[in-house]
Design an enzyme around this catalytic site. Structure first.
Site, PDB file in Angstrom:
ATOM      1  N   PHE A 296       0.855  -1.182   0.000  1.00 38.27           N
ATOM      2  CA  PHE A 296       0.000   0.000   0.000  1.00 38.27           C
ATOM      3  C   PHE A 296       0.892   1.233   0.000  1.00 38.27           C
ATOM      4  CE2 PHE A 296      -3.099  -2.984   1.097  1.00 38.27           C
ATOM      5  CZ  PHE A 296      -4.341  -2.436   1.362  1.00 38.27           C
ATOM      6  N   GLU A 297       0.600   2.166  -0.868  1.00 39.06           N
ATOM      7  CA  GLU A 297       1.257   3.473  -0.853  1.00 39.06           C
ATOM      8  C   GLU A 297       0.234   4.487  -0.348  1.00 39.06           C
ATOM      9  OE1 GLU A 297       4.372   4.131  -1.529  1.00 39.06           O
ATOM     10  OE2 GLU A 297       5.122   2.398  -2.654  1.00 39.06           O
TER      11      GLU A 297
END
Length: 396
Positions: A296-297
């Protein structure tokens, strides 16, 4: 959900405080701040004290500058999933998010309440969520506090690795100038855009797993053997679910990825839009364990620095139930890996309990007395017994 006889008198506990709680549920983590290594350490110890047996922690070892690499186990279940955060120094907001998960999930567990439709107690009685809240404590501390947090003998080299600057707000690496998310043995030799020497970013090191931090997280992963992993990074509000390199593609689990993308509002990156460089934790996990792994960014891109703390509440709202969803899905996958049984087991002597069907998961403070018990699953020569401490395993 796992069902079975709840045992009380058959369990010998080292201390009743292992499974009883002290006082009312409350919030102990404040994510709306520059969240330091020292604050995290204090919060971890407080949570373990307030929620004995539900929250447990251990040091995976120390960094080169003597900071502990903490791992936290949340839950009583035998299924496992794993979160890691702050591989990169300037991405420390991810630590805020996972520490808030531990805090809020624990509070809901004790209150026997729900979160966005999930019965938290049911989830955490079946699955244990492991966290490495700050993979890179030295790097985070350097990015947040600068040279003052390090011995003067180290200053010249740190400045050199930072291109001559004393402003460390752009720092990503550990304090040896190695990018920890380029340290895993998954196409490591082919990593592109590699810095030629230790630097504030992008130097992969002289070999895979040469850093204490990456070694520690790798070893924990083998021990925990999780069904699903999630690596939290910043930024861009995007989600990776695959490890793709040309004709060799580990597809990952697009169904889970799509659900997580819809849950968070992050954009799911399909395999055919980029040639993954490799060396990342998610890459290594998918390649090695052949199970779903995600990166996840979080947060909008803020340039070469940490995202502003003002965005934390929105990122929490987007991510707050992701850990519960992963835990439920992890339990489903774990139940497919073990064998359901209906078996009566008679013990003639006291035997130790295990959190998992593995000798390395023997519990230090709990045993099963002689008696007759019902097993509901088997894995190798281990059998699962439902207890007041959750599902536990014995060797028979």
């Amino acid at each position: 959900m796992k069902k079975g006889l709840v045992l009380f008198m058959g369990i010998l506990l080292g201390s009743l405080s292992f499974w009883s709680y002290k006082g009312e549920a409350a919030s102990y983590v404040n994510p709306n701040q520059t969240y330091t290594y020292e604050t995290m350490t204090s919060n971890i110890k407080t949570l373990a004290q307030k929620y004995p047996g539900l929250v447990q922690y251990r040091s995976l070892g120390k960094t080169p500058y003597g900071r502990d690499i903490w791992a936290v186990k949340l839950g009583r279940g035998d299924a496992t999933v794993l979160y890691n955060a702050s591989h990169h120094a300037r991405e420390w907001m991810t630590t805020n998010i996972v520490m808030e998960m531990i805090d809020q999930y624990s509070e809901r567990y004790v209150a026997n309440s729900t979160m966005d439709g999930y019965n938290v107690a049911n989830v955490l009685n079946n699955t244990s969520i492991w966290f490495v809240p700050m993979t890179n404590p030295d790097g985070v501390t350097l990015q947040q506090k600068g040279l003052s947090a390090f011995p003067t003998t180290a200053h010249a080299n740190l400045i050199k690795m930072n291109g001559g600057s004393k402003d460390f707000k752009r720092w990503k690496s550990n304090a040896q100038g190695i990018d920890l998310n380029r340290q895993y043995p998954a196409r490591w030799e082919q990593i592109s855009n590699n810095a030629k020497a230790p630097s504030y970013k992008d130097y992969k090191g002289s070999a895979p797993l040469v850093t204490k931090e990456a070694k520690a997280v790798s070893a924990l992963t083998y021990l925990v053997d999780p069904e699903i992993t999630n690596s939290y990074h910043t930024a861009g509000r995007i989600l990776y679910y695959h490890f793709n390199y040309g004709t060799n593609t580990f597809e990952g689990d697009k169904t889970l990825g799509t659900t997580l993308a819809n849950m968070t509002g992050y954009r799911l990156i399909p395999p055919d839009t980029q040639l993954s460089s490799g060396g990342g934790y998610k890459d290594w996990f998918i390649q090695t364990f052949k199970r779903p792994g995600f990166t996840f960014e979080l947060a909008p891109y803020a340039g070469e620095t940490n995202p502003p703390i003002t965005i934390i509440n929105e990122e929490w709202t987007r991510n707050k139930k992701a850990g519960l969803y992963m835990a439920v899905e992890g339990d489903k996958r774990w139940e497919k890996r073990i064998t359901p049984v209906t078996k009566t087991i008679t013990l003639t002597q006291k035997v130790p309990l295990h959190d998992r069907p593995n000798v390395n998961h023997k519990m230090a403070a709990a045993s099963l007395y002689p008696g007759t018990y019902k097993a509901n699953a088997a894995y190798g020569n281990f059998y699962r017994i439902q207890t007041i401490l959750g599902p536990k395993w014995i060797v028979k």
